[in-house]
Design an enzyme around this catalytic site. Sequence first.
Site, PDB file in Angstrom:
ATOM      1  CG  ASP A  28      -1.828  -1.306   1.404  1.00 28.05           C
ATOM      2  OD1 ASP A  28      -2.314  -1.906   0.122  1.00 28.05           O
ATOM      3  OD2 ASP A  28      -2.311  -1.591   2.335  1.00 28.05           O
ATOM      4  CD  GLU A 200      -8.612  -3.010  -2.162  1.00 28.90           C
ATOM      5  OE1 GLU A 200      -9.373  -3.028  -1.123  1.00 28.90           O
ATOM      6  OE2 GLU A 200      -7.846  -3.987  -2.430  1.00 28.90           O
TER       7      GLU A 200
HETATM    8  O1  FUB Z   1      -3.307  -3.705   2.851  1.00 30.79           O
HETATM    9  C1  FUB Z   1      -4.690  -3.933   3.285  1.00 30.79           C
HETATM   10  C2  FUB Z   1      -5.523  -3.567   1.998  1.00 30.79           C
HETATM   11  O2  FUB Z   1      -5.294  -4.445   0.896  1.00 30.79           O
HETATM   12  C3  FUB Z   1      -5.570  -2.336   1.393  1.00 30.79           C
HETATM   13  O3  FUB Z   1      -6.031  -1.199   2.146  1.00 30.79           O
HETATM   14  C4  FUB Z   1      -5.948  -2.585   0.304  1.00 30.79           C
HETATM   15  O4  FUB Z   1      -5.796  -1.431  -0.843  1.00 30.79           O
HETATM   16  C5  FUB Z   1      -5.169  -3.477  -0.288  1.00 30.79           C
HETATM   17  O5  FUB Z   1      -3.863  -3.320  -0.735  1.00 30.79           O
END
Ligand code: FUB
Length: 313
Positions: A28, A200
Amino acid sequence: MAALGMAALAAPVAEAANPLFPKLFTADPSAYVENGTVYLYVGHDEATPKSPDYVMNEWRLYTSCDMKNWTDRGSPVQAATFKWAKGHAWAADITKRDGKYYFYSTVDHATIPGHAIGVAVADRPEGPFVDARGSALVTNDMTLQAPIAWDDIDPAVFQDDDGQAYLYWGNTVLKYAKLKPNMIEFDGPIQTVGMDMFTEASYLHKHNGIYYLSYSRNFPEETAYMTGPSPTGPWHYRGVIMSKNARVKTIHQAIVDFNGKSYIFYHNAKLPGGGEFRRSVAVEEFKYNADGTIPFIPQTKEGPAANPSSACK
Ligand code: FUB
């Protein structure tokens, strides 16, 4: 004491190819550029090979003067920075306003079921960061569009040239709101962006007057983007710029300009022992096309060539 501690932690990482940081599993990425320095904040994947889920308690900071050599600055902010939270230091993003650095962070809320977004603040990008509000900026009960506990994740902060700041975030449903000049309260209602296959990792940036809203699409995820004439669109879908990973379903990008060149950070699972919850951050250089579109960007082992910034101190 704090300054001495930070100096002791600042350990150069050997000249890096991809993945960038061989000693830790990282994910991330969020990149911030100031004074010829790239500040790269990453989540720390602490899961063991058998962990069935993410184990993430802190964010780590690495800095570089050339996109090739990185210095480990330790962990300037943790989930425990937020007393109302209970772990899950997922994706985060940072910006500077009026001399202070605001770090928007996904965490799990201790008393309101679901993920939440907090804001930490520091006088320097290296931290230390403290909770700027003493409470969450976003909790799961504030957003009812998606009936899941993890729809309020992945904050992405953007400040336009007129000083107006925006926070984008979300899983399944993309949301955004204007921030007040104090950066710790919303200025107006939470809005949604209707789009296909949004998963996301929304990320808003501006380049040569065009606004770019990139994000993870589909699952396993690929990185896609839209462009628009303002920080709130209307958005025009432009396509996929990075293909899905092997061995991990997420990819989470951040896009910045540094020292005259453009870069995309992302994660994959290419470190030995890597996997779904043991990811590794990488970076590629790319060039915008003449019409402002972003080309498809392959993942490489070599990463970018060194790009030394004379402004770096
Ligand atoms: O690292 C946890 C989650 O996985 C993140 O918030 C998302 O973007 C994905 O990468």
